[in-house]
Design a protein around this motif. Structure first.
Motif, mmCIF file in Angstrom:
data_model
loop_
_atom_site.group_PDB
_atom_site.id
_atom_site.type_symbol
_atom_site.label_atom_id
_atom_site.label_comp_id
_atom_site.label_asym_id
_atom_site.label_seq_id
_atom_site.Cartn_x
_atom_site.Cartn_y
_atom_site.Cartn_z
ATOM 1 N N PHE A 314 0.824 -1.219 0.000
ATOM 2 C CA PHE A 314 0.000 0.000 0.000
ATOM 3 C C PHE A 314 0.856 1.266 0.000
ATOM 4 O O PHE A 314 0.400 2.322 -0.427
ATOM 5 N N GLU A 353 -12.020 -8.126 4.774
ATOM 6 C CA GLU A 353 -10.557 -8.268 4.752
ATOM 7 C C GLU A 353 -9.846 -7.088 5.399
ATOM 8 O O GLU A 353 -8.741 -7.242 5.919
ATOM 9 N N ILE A 354 -10.446 -5.919 5.324
ATOM 10 C CA ILE A 354 -9.868 -4.753 5.984
ATOM 11 C C ILE A 354 -11.001 -3.970 6.658
ATOM 12 O O ILE A 354 -12.162 -4.115 6.303
ATOM 13 N N THR A 355 -10.610 -3.135 7.616
ATOM 14 C CA THR A 355 -11.583 -2.256 8.279
ATOM 15 C C THR A 355 -11.745 -0.975 7.446
ATOM 16 O O THR A 355 -10.906 -0.655 6.602
ATOM 17 N N PHE B 45 3.455 -4.900 7.242
ATOM 18 C CA PHE B 45 2.046 -5.133 7.566
ATOM 19 C C PHE B 45 1.132 -4.298 6.666
ATOM 20 O O PHE B 45 -0.048 -4.581 6.559
ATOM 21 N N ALA B 51 -2.570 -7.338 5.655
ATOM 22 C CA ALA B 51 -4.001 -7.180 5.951
ATOM 23 C C ALA B 51 -4.642 -8.508 6.335
ATOM 24 O O ALA B 51 -5.346 -8.604 7.344
ATOM 25 N N ARG B 55 -6.034 -9.881 10.030
ATOM 26 C CA ARG B 55 -7.438 -10.260 10.145
ATOM 27 C C ARG B 55 -7.609 -11.683 10.658
ATOM 28 O O ARG B 55 -8.387 -11.944 11.574
ATOM 29 N N HIS B 66 -8.033 -7.892 12.885
ATOM 30 C CA HIS B 66 -7.539 -6.561 12.525
ATOM 31 C C HIS B 66 -6.816 -5.887 13.694
ATOM 32 O O HIS B 66 -6.904 -4.671 13.888
ATOM 33 N N GLU B 68 -3.644 -4.420 15.840
ATOM 34 C CA GLU B 68 -2.520 -3.586 15.400
ATOM 35 C C GLU B 68 -1.255 -4.452 15.305
ATOM 36 O O GLU B 68 -1.077 -5.371 16.106
#
Lengths: 377, 377, 377
Positions: A314, A353-355, B45, B51, B55, B66, B68
Motif C-alpha cells: 500500500f 478483509e480490511i476495516t 504489515f 491485511a 485479520r 484486525h 494492530e
C-alpha cells in the motif's frame, strides 16, 4: 468509501499540459488516441475512453451525462479554451501537478501556464531524452561536447525539478546493457549520432549508449536531490516493441538504483501490471501507478486497479492521470481513479478483509501520502 | 459452499518448515517479504499479506481481528514458539505437508520436526539443486566425482521422498537447452564449477549443463518412483529474470517428461497463470497451483484463483501454501485458499454453470484428491 | 440486456466444419481438447468446457441440464449426426459462418456441407499455409515452380473467399524477419523444402522465407479484395512456442498492412488479451476476438471477455466460435458469448458508465456489424 475518497486531495505525479487552442472534432478525437490514423466511419468516442468522457465530462460543460459526441464537441467549442481548462482541471481535487515537459512541449501549456490556468501548484519532471535532443540541436562540435552539454544542462534543469523521467522503453526497449558506459564509448556514440542527425538518417535519440549515459547521470542527480526517476512502462505509441517493455527486463538497472536509494516510479504498467507489482514488492525503491490506462479502460478501470493492487504494498502505489492535451483527461483521471479505488476498497471491506479505518489509510497513502514521501512537494 | 470447503482436509503439496526461535518485529517482518531491504518509515504489515495476516491470525493468538501490528507481534512473542506453531499450523485442516527441504534448511524445522510440532504427516520433497550443492561442498576430486556423487545421493534421497523439485527458473531461467547433456560435457562443467567454488567466483549452482544433468536424472527417478517433479515458476526473489521464467519457455522439457509419464507440478505461476493453465490443458502431465501468491495477494486471492481456474482442468489443480518460516503462512495459505475457492465456486453455482454437487467434487479434487493421485501419500 | 443480446444475429467470422461420423466417448472427448494424450482415470468433461457443455447442450438433445457425461454421449449417439448438427448449429442464431478450410478438411464438413446441414450461409476463409502445402504435394519441379504454383492457386482461391488466414504463429512464431523476401531467396527456400519433403525430413511448411512470401502475397490479395487477413494468436496446440506468439511481436508486419489498409483480425488472443487490445487501439487496421477461449473457459468466459473489452474500441471487436469438429462448440460459442457480453454490459450499465441504448449499439457492433464492415458478407 466513495465519499471519503472523493474528499481526498490528489497528487498527480505524472501528467502533461493541456492544449489551449479551440479543438474541432477531428482535433479533439486525435487527442483521444495513441494511434495516428482514424478508421473510416468510426469514432474515438466509440471506445471505453469515449464512454466515460461523455458520461463524466458532459455535466461539467453543462450537458447531461451521456451526451452525444457532436453536442459535446460543439458545446466545448463555444467555451473559451481557458474556461474549459479551468472547469475540468480545476475540479479534479488535485493539489499538485507534476508535469513531464519533454513531449511536444510547444503544443501544450507549461507548468507555469497550468498554474495560471488552474490555480494548482505545478512542478516540473524533466525528461532526460528530451534534454539530450535539445543539446544536440544546439550543434555541439562532437560527441564529447554533446556529453558535456547534456551533463551541464541536465544538472541545471534538475535543480528546479521534482523528478527526472526516462522513456528508454520507447527508444531502445528495456532490453539493453544496463551498466554505465565509459566516457570514450559515450563520446564515440555521440559522434555517430550527431553525424546521423546531420545527414538526416536519425531524427531522435535512440542510441543505447547515449541513453545509458543519460540514465546513470539521471540516477546520480536523483540520488543527490533525493527524488524519483520515472520510467515509462508498456502501453503507449504504436511503434513500441511491447514484449521488451516489460519492466522486469530492467531489473539490473532497478537493482542498481536500489543501492543508490533512488525511487523508481513505474508509469502506466499496462499490460505488465503484475510484473510491476512484483517489482514494487521485492525492491525497496520501486513505486507503481496505472496512469494513462485508467482513462483508456474507462468502465473497466476498477478491474485494472484491482489487478495492480493484488500484490503492490500500500505504501508503494501512486496516483497519476498521464493526461496530455485534453483537459478532459485530467478530469477523468481523477474521477476514474476515485471511483475505481472506492470500488476495490469497498469490496475488501465488504468481505471483511480490511476495516474502514484501514481502507481510509490505504486511500490516503495512494492519493497523496506516498507521493509526498518521495517527491519534494 | 464455504462450510463444505472448510470441512475438507487439504494436502499441502508444497511448503517449508517454520522457524522455532522467537521473532521480534524486524525478524517477523523480514519473513513477510521476498525482498531484502526494508523501506524507512513503512511496514510489511501495510500490504495485502499484512491485511489478511492481521485479520485471520490475530484471533488464533487471542486477539481481535484486525489487531494492530505491534500488538500482534508482542502477543506472539509472549507465547512459546512451539505453541505458536501448534496453534497456527495445527488448525489449518491440512492432513499432509509435503516439505521442500532445500532452502535455508538450517533455519527451519525438518519434516520430522514439523510432525513433532503439529501432529501432521510430513514428507520430504528433495530439491535437486541443493543436492548438487551439498555434494560439491563435500569436496569431490573433479567433475566426474561430482556427477557420480550427485547421482548416488539423489538416488538415495529420492527413495524416502514423495517428489523432487527444481528451481532451474531461479538459477538459469527456463531459457536453456532442454536436451540431456552428455557425460563428458557434464564432467567438464563440473570441473569448471568446482574451480569457481574454490576460488570464490561462484557461490551456488548456476551452470546450465549441470542443472540439465540434474533435471534429466531427476526425471528418471520420478519416472521410477512414479511421483512428480515440481518446478518453481515466476514470483520469487528479486534476482529472478522474470520474462524467461514463463513456464511455456520450458515446453520442450515438459513434453519430454510427458513421454516419460512424469507429472510436472508448476508452483505459484504468478504472473504466468494463464500460461500455466494452458500447459495443464494441453499436456497430460502438467499440474498447477497458485501457492505463495495466495498469501501475498490476500484480499485479492479470489481473483487470482479465478484466473488459474479459467482454463485449468479440474483434475489438474493442486493446493499449496508455499509457507516458509512463519507458521502464519501455513495458517493463511489454507484460510485464503478455502475462502477463494468458495468464492469462485459460489459464483459459478449462482450463475447456474455448475451444480452444488459438481462444485463439491471440484473442491475435493483440488483440496486433496488430485495430489493423492500423483503423490505417494 | 441478456434478452436483447439473445435476439441478435451473429456473424461467426472464424470457425470450422463439424465431423459427420457418429462419435463414441473417446472420439468425442478427443475433440474436446487441444492436447493429444488423455489422462488415465480422468475425463475431458471434468474441466470448464465440460461444465458448460453439459449445462447448455444437454437440453438441446432432450436431456436435463448438467446431465452425466455417459448419458450425454449415449443420447447423442442415438441421434443421426445430421440431426445433432441441425439441432446444435441450427439454434445458435448465427447468420453467417466464415469457415477456415485449411485444417484437417478431410474430416469435417465443407462450407457447402455446412450450409446443407444447417441452412446457414457459409463462406470460405483460405489458410495460406495449407495452399502452399497443397501445391507442394502436387510435385512442382523446383522452388520457382512451387512459388508460381502457390501464387496462382492462392490468387484463384482468394476470388471465392471472404478472407485469408495465416497460422504463422504456429509454424515459425511471430519472431521472424517481417520484410518481404526476394524472389531468388524464396525459390532457394522452396528448393530446400521440396527436398526435405522428398526425403521425409519435413512434413509441413515451417520455412520462414516461404511463409513470409505467402504472408505478403496474401496481404496483396487482401488489399485487392478489400477483406481481412486473419492471424492465429496464442492458445492452440501443445507444440506452440507461446512467448513468441504474442501479437505485439508481429507489430512491423501489422504496421505494413495498416499502410495497405488491410484489416488484420487477431484470433483467440489468449493469454495475450491486453496486448491484442492495445494493437486494436493504436492500429487502424487491427480487430480482435476471443474465439476458442470462450468455450474453453466456460464459466469464466465473462471475465475473459471483460478483459479484452477493457481497452478494445467497440468498433474493433468481433465474434467467433472457432468451433472445430463438434457441433456443440458452435452452439456453445454463441451461448457463452451472449451470456458473457450481457454480463459485461449489464455491469457497465449498472454502474452508470453507459446507457442501455449505448450497450445495445455496442452489442450489435460486436455481434455482426463490425464483421459486416470488413468482410464481404
Amino acid at each position: 468509501m466513495q465519499s471519503y475518497i472523493d474528499s481526498l486531495s490528489l497528487i498527480d505525479h505524472h501528467c502533461h499540459g493541456v492544449v489551449t487552442r479551440p479543438l474541432d472534432r477531428p482535433a479533439f478525437e486525435a487527442l483521444m488516441s495513441e494511434g495516428h490514423k482514424p478508421v473510416a466511419g468510426c469514432t474515438q468516442f466509440d471506445k471505453p475512453l469515449g464512454a466515460v468522457l461523455l458520461r463524466w465530462c458532459a455535466p461539467v460543460l453543462g450537458l447531461p451525462p451521456h451526451a452525444e459526441p457532436e453536442d459535446y464537441v460543439a458545446t466545448r467549442l463555444k467555451l473559451a479554451p481557458d474556461e474549459v481548462t479551468r472547469r475540468l482541471v480545476g475540479s479534479t481535487g488535485v493539489s499538485n501537478l507534476l508535469i513531464d515537459t519533454g513531449h511536444r512541449s510547444d503544443a501544450i501549456l507549461t507548468p507555469e501556464g497550468m498554474t495560471h490556468a488552474t490555480g494548482l501548484d505545478a512542478r516540473e519532471v524533466v525528461r532526460i531524452e528530451a534534454i539530450m535532443e535539445e543539446v544536440a540541436r544546439l550543434g555541439p562540435a562532437d560527441g564529447a561536447a554533446l556529453r558535456k552539454g547534456f551533463d551541464a544542462r541536465l544538472e541545471e534543469r534538475a535543480k528546479g525539478a521534482v523528478g527526472l523521467k526516462s522513456i528508454v522503453a520507447y527508444r531502445t526497449t528495456f532490453d539493453i546493457d544496463q551498466t554505465p558506459p565509459g566516457v570514450a564509448e559515450v563520446d564515440r556514440a555521440g559522434d555517430a549520432w550527431l553525424k546521423a542527425l546531420a545527414d538526416g538518417s536519425s531524427r531522435r535519440l535512440e542510441d543505447p549508449v547515449l541513453i545509458r549515459h543519460a540514465l546513470f547521470r539521471a540516477g546520480e542527480l536523483c540520488r543527490t536531490h533525493r527524488y524519483p526517476l520515472q520510467l515509462h512502462v508498456g502501453f503507449g505509441d504504436a511503434d513500441i516493441l511491447m514484449p521488451k517493455c516489460d519492466p522486469t527486463v530492467f531489473t539490473p538497472f532497478i537493482a542498481q538504483m536500489e543501492k543508490w536509494d533512488v525511487p523508481i516510479t513505474l508509469l502506466h504498467c499496462y499490460p505488465f501490471l503484475r510484473e510491476a507489482a512484483f517489482l514494487a514488492e521485492v525492491f525497496a525503491n520501486v513505486y507503481v501507478d496505472i496512469g494513462v490506462i485508467q482513462n483508456f479502460t474507462g468502465p473497466s478501470a476498477p478491474r485494472v486497479l484491482a489487478e495492480i493492487m493484488e500484490l503492490t504494498p500500500f505504501y508503494k502505489q501512486l496516483y497519476s492521470s498521464d493526461a496530455f492535451g485534453l483537459a478532459e483527461l485530467h478530469f477523468l483521471g481523477a474521477r476514474v481513479f476515485r471511483n475505481a479505488l472506492a470500488s476495490v476498497l469497498h469490496d475488501w471491506i465488504t468481505r471483511g478483509e480490511i476495516t474502514v479505518k484501514k481502507a481510509e489509510s490505504i486511500a490516503r497513502a495512494i492519493a497523496s501520502e506516498n507521493a509526498r514521501r518521495i517527491y519534494p512537494v
